[in-house]
Enzyme design. Sequence first.
Site, short mmCIF file in Angstrom:
data_model
loop_
_atom_site.label_atom_id
_atom_site.label_comp_id
_atom_site.label_asym_id
_atom_site.label_seq_id
_atom_site.Cartn_x
_atom_site.Cartn_y
_atom_site.Cartn_z
N ASP A 187 43.51 -45.69 -80.77
CA ASP A 187 43.49 -44.90 -82.29
C ASP A 187 44.31 -45.57 -83.26
OD1 ASP A 187 42.13 -42.22 -83.15
OD2 ASP A 187 44.25 -42.03 -83.57
N TYR A 318 46.38 -40.67 -92.60
CA TYR A 318 45.32 -41.12 -92.85
C TYR A 318 44.88 -41.40 -94.33
CZ TYR A 318 43.04 -39.80 -88.59
OH TYR A 318 42.47 -39.96 -87.28
N HIS A 374 38.11 -41.42 -75.44
CA HIS A 374 39.16 -41.70 -76.35
C HIS A 374 40.53 -41.67 -75.97
CE1 HIS A 374 40.06 -43.17 -80.37
NE2 HIS A 374 40.92 -42.01 -80.71
#
Length: 397
Positions: A187, A318, A374
């Site tokens: 990630d 982000y 994930h």
Amino acid sequence: MTHPVIPADPFTIHVSDGEIADLKARLAQTRLPNEPDGNENWDYGTNLSYMERLLTYWRDDFDWRKQEAWLNTFKQYRATITDEDGADHEIHFIYERSSQPGAIPLIMTHGWPSTFREFLDVVDRLAHPQTYGAEGPAFDVIVPSLIGYGFSSKPAQPIGPAAIAELWHKLMTDVLGYDKYAAQAGDWGSFVTSRLALQHAESLLAIHLTMLPLRPDVKDKPVTEEEAAWIKEMQAWWRQEEGYRSIQSTKPMALAFGLHDSPAGLAGWLADKYYRLGDIDKSHPWEGMEARFPMDTILTQFSIYWFTGTINSANTLYKAGPAENSNRLKRGEKVTVPTAYSEYPMDTLPLTPQSWAERGYNLKRFKIMERGGHFAAMEEPELFADDVRAAFKELLG
């Protein structure tokens, strides 16, 4: 190879009784929304029946003190490191030295919506493999909390993966005294680790990734048919799933008031990503979710966000990441550090072509895992640890 005394302050997690009582009081006042028919498979987002179970458990049965005590069994520190713009950052990290001589220094970086807790089930497996009947290599394991996450400090101005990579390099070299080290991540951590390999190739022994974030320039070498089909599938997946990313990369503050003030809002937002990205049996609204991510496990993650008040500083990565443009490789640019990539196929994403991985990385090992998602280190700790050991054994000899 290391400093005799770590130039960092020992750290112990402690949440006050008042904060715990406040959380339970807020949970008791939760207002649940209506749910459209047909949300058994979470097509509209987090399932209501799952949330009712999760919030009830968080309020009535979850024992933060028990989880806090377990977290504190790991050796933790905080170090103040100054970035290139002169800003100071408090970096929280786990540091478990191996009991075996010649251990490989390994920094492991989590992503969103995770915390340092994601790696705790594999720390001892990697530092002390003999305890688990496994062969080496063994590692000195360093697990930092990303800037703005958990018990690391919140930056006044959000910083992206390239800037965080510089802080990680200082942590490994200036604070812990390693000249050479390895890195592992998925990630957002894979962005940081890839930047480490680009920016400090001379110090990186090798890297292991469970996500490939760098986007190569394809002007000199057009994509293959397989790569083109994969890109098309990826674009279709993101059109369905990118809502959270769109908000957090544009207007994270608009979201922050709800998530920061409401534990139910926080849990509902984060749980959807665990459902989407975990290796979960999705035939039932909540049974598969709870089997893969037991209540105590997932609520420890959520509680770290809640008690540290870091959901907004975490979400703003982000916005900071794209602004930095650190995932774009320049023409002819490539990670030269030996790289292992392990793909967990139940990540709901189409399988990455090996040729694509080779465009951006000095790929030495490419493996499709049999199970796990994930959050692999938390979902399948034994499988994950075995794979990490095997990868670095192959890369480093």
